[in-house]
Write an enzyme that holds these catalytic residues in place. Structure first.
Site, PDB file in Angstrom:
ATOM      1  N   LYS A  39     -46.210  -8.258  23.729  1.00  0.00           N
ATOM      2  CA  LYS A  39     -45.993  -8.868  22.514  1.00  0.00           C
ATOM      3  C   LYS A  39     -46.404 -10.346  22.535  1.00  0.00           C
ATOM      4  O   LYS A  39     -47.341 -10.964  21.753  1.00  0.00           O
ATOM      5  CB  LYS A  39     -44.601  -9.136  22.136  1.00  0.00           C
ATOM      6  CG  LYS A  39     -44.235  -8.864  20.708  1.00  0.00           C
ATOM      7  CD  LYS A  39     -42.594  -8.643  20.496  1.00  0.00           C
ATOM      8  CE  LYS A  39     -42.301  -7.654  20.023  1.00  0.00           C
ATOM      9  NZ  LYS A  39     -40.816  -7.662  19.248  1.00  0.00           N
ATOM     10  N   PHE A 157     -32.103 -16.903   6.592  1.00  0.00           N
ATOM     11  CA  PHE A 157     -31.963 -15.837   5.521  1.00  0.00           C
ATOM     12  C   PHE A 157     -33.119 -15.232   5.261  1.00  0.00           C
ATOM     13  O   PHE A 157     -33.408 -14.687   4.095  1.00  0.00           O
ATOM     14  CB  PHE A 157     -31.198 -16.651   4.411  1.00  0.00           C
ATOM     15  CG  PHE A 157     -30.019 -17.177   4.756  1.00  0.00           C
ATOM     16  CD1 PHE A 157     -28.820 -16.553   4.577  1.00  0.00           C
ATOM     17  CD2 PHE A 157     -29.951 -18.821   5.268  1.00  0.00           C
ATOM     18  CE1 PHE A 157     -27.489 -17.347   4.967  1.00  0.00           C
ATOM     19  CE2 PHE A 157     -28.905 -19.215   5.459  1.00  0.00           C
ATOM     20  CZ  PHE A 157     -27.477 -18.614   5.469  1.00  0.00           C
ATOM     21  N   LEU A 158     -34.265 -15.335   6.023  1.00  0.00           N
ATOM     22  CA  LEU A 158     -35.488 -14.795   5.172  1.00  0.00           C
ATOM     23  C   LEU A 158     -35.339 -13.310   5.169  1.00  0.00           C
ATOM     24  O   LEU A 158     -34.815 -12.777   5.538  1.00  0.00           O
ATOM     25  CB  LEU A 158     -36.645 -14.999   6.622  1.00  0.00           C
ATOM     26  CG  LEU A 158     -36.697 -14.307   7.795  1.00  0.00           C
ATOM     27  CD1 LEU A 158     -37.239 -12.858   7.742  1.00  0.00           C
ATOM     28  CD2 LEU A 158     -37.590 -15.508   8.754  1.00  0.00           C
ATOM     29  N   ASN A 216     -24.742 -11.374   3.434  1.00  0.00           N
ATOM     30  CA  ASN A 216     -25.173  -9.990   3.666  1.00  0.00           C
ATOM     31  C   ASN A 216     -24.338  -9.004   2.778  1.00  0.00           C
ATOM     32  O   ASN A 216     -24.456  -8.045   2.540  1.00  0.00           O
ATOM     33  CB  ASN A 216     -25.559  -9.698   4.962  1.00  0.00           C
ATOM     34  CG  ASN A 216     -27.375 -10.062   5.356  1.00  0.00           C
ATOM     35  OD1 ASN A 216     -27.862 -10.735   4.200  1.00  0.00           O
ATOM     36  ND2 ASN A 216     -27.655  -9.741   6.377  1.00  0.00           N
ATOM     37  N   GLY A 265     -30.986  -0.404   3.784  1.00  0.00           N
ATOM     38  CA  GLY A 265     -31.296  -0.165   5.250  1.00  0.00           C
ATOM     39  C   GLY A 265     -31.908  -1.357   5.883  1.00  0.00           C
ATOM     40  O   GLY A 265     -31.525  -2.479   5.388  1.00  0.00           O
ATOM     41  N   CYS A 268     -30.997  -5.373   9.019  1.00  0.00           N
ATOM     42  CA  CYS A 268     -29.871  -6.430   8.912  1.00  0.00           C
ATOM     43  C   CYS A 268     -28.723  -6.017   8.157  1.00  0.00           C
ATOM     44  O   CYS A 268     -27.699  -5.777   8.739  1.00  0.00           O
ATOM     45  CB  CYS A 268     -30.536  -7.678   8.357  1.00  0.00           C
ATOM     46  SG  CYS A 268     -31.754  -8.635   9.262  1.00  0.00           S
ATOM     47  N   LYS A 331     -38.091  -0.866   3.276  1.00  0.00           N
ATOM     48  CA  LYS A 331     -38.300  -1.502   1.677  1.00  0.00           C
ATOM     49  C   LYS A 331     -39.936  -1.869   1.724  1.00  0.00           C
ATOM     50  O   LYS A 331     -40.648  -1.832   2.838  1.00  0.00           O
ATOM     51  CB  LYS A 331     -37.611  -2.797   1.717  1.00  0.00           C
ATOM     52  CG  LYS A 331     -37.914  -4.045   2.386  1.00  0.00           C
ATOM     53  CD  LYS A 331     -37.136  -5.210   2.213  1.00  0.00           C
ATOM     54  CE  LYS A 331     -37.636  -6.349   2.829  1.00  0.00           C
ATOM     55  NZ  LYS A 331     -37.042  -7.479   2.198  1.00  0.00           N
TER      56      LYS A 331
HETATM   57  N1  LIG Z   1     -35.679  -9.280  10.682  1.00  0.00           N
HETATM   58  C1  LIG Z   1     -34.893 -10.259   9.521  1.00  0.00           C
HETATM   59  O1  LIG Z   1     -35.402 -10.240   8.478  1.00  0.00           O
HETATM   60  C2  LIG Z   1     -33.807 -11.362   9.877  1.00  0.00           C
HETATM   61  C3  LIG Z   1     -33.491 -11.995   9.056  1.00  0.00           C
HETATM   62  C4  LIG Z   1     -32.522 -12.986   9.072  1.00  0.00           C
HETATM   63  C5  LIG Z   1     -31.692 -12.856  10.388  1.00  0.00           C
HETATM   64  N2  LIG Z   1     -32.274 -11.670  11.261  1.00  0.00           N
HETATM   65  C6  LIG Z   1     -31.585 -11.811  12.673  1.00  0.00           C
HETATM   66  O2  LIG Z   1     -32.433 -12.520  13.759  1.00  0.00           O
HETATM   67  C7  LIG Z   1     -32.248 -11.578  14.949  1.00  0.00           C
HETATM   68  C8  LIG Z   1     -33.464 -11.322  15.257  1.00  0.00           C
HETATM   69  O3  LIG Z   1     -33.794 -10.183  14.534  1.00  0.00           O
HETATM   70  P1  LIG Z   1     -35.311  -9.636  14.477  1.00  0.00           P
HETATM   71  O4  LIG Z   1     -35.386  -8.651  13.324  1.00  0.00           O
HETATM   72  O5  LIG Z   1     -36.506 -10.444  14.480  1.00  0.00           O
HETATM   73  O6  LIG Z   1     -35.312  -8.780  15.807  1.00  0.00           O
HETATM   74  P2  LIG Z   1     -36.287  -8.181  16.730  1.00  0.00           P
HETATM   75  O7  LIG Z   1     -35.806  -6.922  17.412  1.00  0.00           O
HETATM   76  O8  LIG Z   1     -37.574  -7.772  15.926  1.00  0.00           O
HETATM   77  O9  LIG Z   1     -36.856  -9.287  17.817  1.00  0.00           O
HETATM   78  C9  LIG Z   1     -35.955  -9.685  18.821  1.00  0.00           C
HETATM   79  C10 LIG Z   1     -37.155 -10.106  20.089  1.00  0.00           C
HETATM   80  O10 LIG Z   1     -36.092 -10.688  20.952  1.00  0.00           O
HETATM   81  C11 LIG Z   1     -36.971 -10.480  22.272  1.00  0.00           C
HETATM   82  N3  LIG Z   1     -35.820 -10.612  23.341  1.00  0.00           N
HETATM   83  C12 LIG Z   1     -34.768  -9.627  23.688  1.00  0.00           C
HETATM   84  N4  LIG Z   1     -34.138 -10.235  24.520  1.00  0.00           N
HETATM   85  C13 LIG Z   1     -34.671 -11.313  24.954  1.00  0.00           C
HETATM   86  C14 LIG Z   1     -34.540 -12.438  25.856  1.00  0.00           C
HETATM   87  N5  LIG Z   1     -33.327 -12.209  26.797  1.00  0.00           N
HETATM   88  N6  LIG Z   1     -35.122 -13.363  25.758  1.00  0.00           N
HETATM   89  C15 LIG Z   1     -36.438 -13.563  25.107  1.00  0.00           C
HETATM   90  N7  LIG Z   1     -36.545 -12.616  24.192  1.00  0.00           N
HETATM   91  C16 LIG Z   1     -35.753 -11.653  23.853  1.00  0.00           C
HETATM   92  C17 LIG Z   1     -37.303  -8.904  21.935  1.00  0.00           C
HETATM   93  O11 LIG Z   1     -38.287  -8.617  22.917  1.00  0.00           O
HETATM   94  C18 LIG Z   1     -37.843  -8.904  20.426  1.00  0.00           C
HETATM   95  O12 LIG Z   1     -39.230  -9.398  20.493  1.00  0.00           O
HETATM   96  C19 LIG Z   1     -31.173 -10.965  14.664  1.00  0.00           C
HETATM   97  O13 LIG Z   1     -29.901 -11.446  14.779  1.00  0.00           O
HETATM   98  C20 LIG Z   1     -31.217 -10.634  13.005  1.00  0.00           C
HETATM   99  O14 LIG Z   1     -29.795 -10.003  12.409  1.00  0.00           O
HETATM  100  C21 LIG Z   1     -33.232 -11.067  11.325  1.00  0.00           C
END
Ligand SMILES: NC(=O)c1ccc[n+]([C@@H]2O[C@H](COP(=O)([O-])OP(=O)(O)OC[C@H]3O[C@@H](n4cnc5c(N)ncnc54)[C@H](O)[C@@H]3O)[C@@H](O)[C@H]2O)c1
Length: 441
Positions: A39, A157-158, A216, A265, A268, A331
């Site tokens: 990545k 909140f994105l 949420n 779905g 989140c 979505k």
């Molecule tokens: N996706 C969304 O729209 C969104 C919106 C608001 C909040 N969130 C929250 O944000 C957080 C992340 O969500 P996401 O959708 O980006 O998840 P994701 O799974 O897409 O990304 C998580 C990333 O963290 C990395 N990672 C894991 N362990 C690690 C470590 N020890 N050190 C460094 N990197 C590490 C993974 O390799 C991965 O790239 C979650 O708590 C989620 O609930 C997500």
């Protein structure tokens, strides 16, 4: 010109990548870290490993400006940033409703162990109530003497599909802090966002982490409310779409998130409401959120209902029948297939004997990797080829604009089930199709 800070972003998934790019766009010097070296290599080369409209262009601009780079080294981020945003995943634990906090804990520990000067660590991941205080102790314990990290929580909140805009022009900023200096630093980081009029809520850690799960939970409840109404409409003959319009005109209710369909779905809403229930149970206040159990159940019942309707449309027999599925992402405007209702329905129909062909404008690669048992097609028309039934399960604009006349001679049957209530029934019926939607006569 807003003050430029040295910022790190830890974990570059959907949230972290957008946040890193957004921080660079706001003028900060950003170093972003992930443990996934592939990545990091892709992002360093200007490739966003997931679909998010507008993000590749802004990533390219940020890399070219020299204000954004990616690394796998915690020593690198500790040495080159004064404020660290932790954005790693908090997925649902397998076999439990609770959030898996291993990644957040590992990230905080790895970072703290490398710190050598005082800094601010800011959690952005969605975490169970009470996590921030516990994590502050984890950071304090792992940090070398004199490094003195302060911990704040700044929930995110994105919305996928609008991620960059939501980062740069959010509806509100929430700062959970325990010191004035943490608040000052966060106000500086988001200086231009705040200057543009974004409201800021400054609060304690416990409230900040709860804002996200409460928001949420509210959104999930609103979706399940209208889907529960759809269940009633299906037996009374009422039309849930008209009902939603009529309800939405009431200012106190509003029209958003009141669109009946296959339900929510993604990575989140489902895991956040389940994590909230699990945490409430641990805290001895389970009854306060027991309604979320019903919200979850209503949501999952829509998927079962869709499968039942498909079976009904195919005269009770799935063997030897071909079903074209439009949509795989959870979505539109995303390639995220985590807990995707569309793929859940497609896989159930496949497991019950149907031949299922799936098309999605962006999520095919992810779907193919995770569920190789389904057939995937390069276009909506291809997925419809020889189909006895079409299911519209993710409301991409492409499906709404597709002229049903183009399917003449392509499909075997002229039956469509609209799982998102987003197609124009009159248009499909005028083209000779049997059109049915959840909650609509
Ligand atoms: N996706 C969304 O729209 C969104 C919106 C608001 C909040 N969130 C929250 O944000 C957080 C992340 O969500 P996401 O959708 O980006 O998840 P994701 O799974 O897409 O990304 C998580 C990333 O963290 C990395 N990672 C894991 N362990 C690690 C470590 N020890 N050190 C460094 N990197 C590490 C993974 O390799 C991965 O790239 C979650 O708590 C989620 O609930 C997500």
């Amino acid at each position: 010109m807003a003050e430029s800070l040295r910022v790190s972003v830890i974990g570059v998934g959907y949230l972290g990548t957008t946040h890193a790019v957004g921080m660079a766009e706001l003028g900060h010097e950003v170093v972003a870290l992930d443990v996934d070296a592939d990545k990091v290599a892709q992002l360093s080369a200007g490739v966003v490993p997931f679909f998010e409209p507008g993000l590749p262009e802004v990533l390219t601009r940020a890399l070219a400006s020299g204000r954004l780079r990616f690394t796998t080294s915690y020593a690198d981020v500790a040495a080159n940033a004064d404020i660290h945003f932790v954005c790693v995943g908090t997925p649902q634990l397998s076999g439990s409703n609770a959030a898996d906090m291993r990644y957040v804990e590992a990230a905080m520990q790895s970072l703290a162990a490398e710190l050598n000067t005082p800094c601010l660590v800011v959690g952005k991941s969605t975490v169970p109530a009470g996590s921030a205080t516990r994590l502050a102790a984890v950071v304090a314990q792992a940090a070398p003497v004199g490094a003195g990290a302060d911990l704040a929580w700044n929930p995110e909140f994105l919305r996928e599909g609008h991620a960059l805009q939501d980062t740069i022009q959010p509806d509100r900023l929430v700062f959970g802090v325990t010191t004035d200096s943490a608040e000052r630093t966060l106000r500086t980081v988001y200086g231009s966002v705040i200057d543009a009029g974004c409201p800021v809520v400054v609060t304690d850690l416990a409230t900040a982490e709860m804002v996200k799960v409460a928001a949420n939970s509210f959104l999930a409840t609103k979706i399940s409310f209208i889907n529960a109404m759809a269940e009633i409409c299906e037996v009374t003959g009422a039309d849930v779409a008209t009902l939603a319009v009529a309800l939405g005109h009431d200012d106190r209710i509003g029209p958003r998130f009141l669109h009946a369909g296959l339900g929510f779905g993604g990575g989140c809403l489902p895991k956040d409401i389940r994590g909230f229930m699990a945490r409430a149970e641990e805290l001895g206040v389970e009854p306060a959120v027991s309604f979320l159990r019903e919200v979850d159940a209503i949501n999952l019942r829509r998927r079962t209902r869709m499968v039942d309707l498909a079976v009904e449309e195919l005269d009770g027999e799935l063997n030897g029948k071909r079903i074209g599925v439009w949509g795989a992402a959870f979505k539109p405007e995303s390639d995220d297939i985590r807990d995707s209702p569309a793929l859940d329905v497609a896989r159930t129909l496949k497991s019950r004997g149907a031949d299922v062909a799936v098309y999605d404008p962006q999520a095919l690669d992810n779907a193919r990797k995770k569920y190789p048992e389904l057939d995937y097609c390069p276009s909506a028309i291809d997925a419809a080829r020889e189909a006895d039934l079409i299911l519209h399960l993710t409301e991409w604009a492409e499906f709404q604009t597709l002229d049903p006349v183009r399917l003449d001679g392509v499909t075997r049957g002229k039956r469509i089930l609209d799982g998102r209530g987003a197609l124009d029934p009159a248009r499909w019926r005028a083209a000779g199709w049997s059109y049915r939607a959840l909650g609509r006569p």
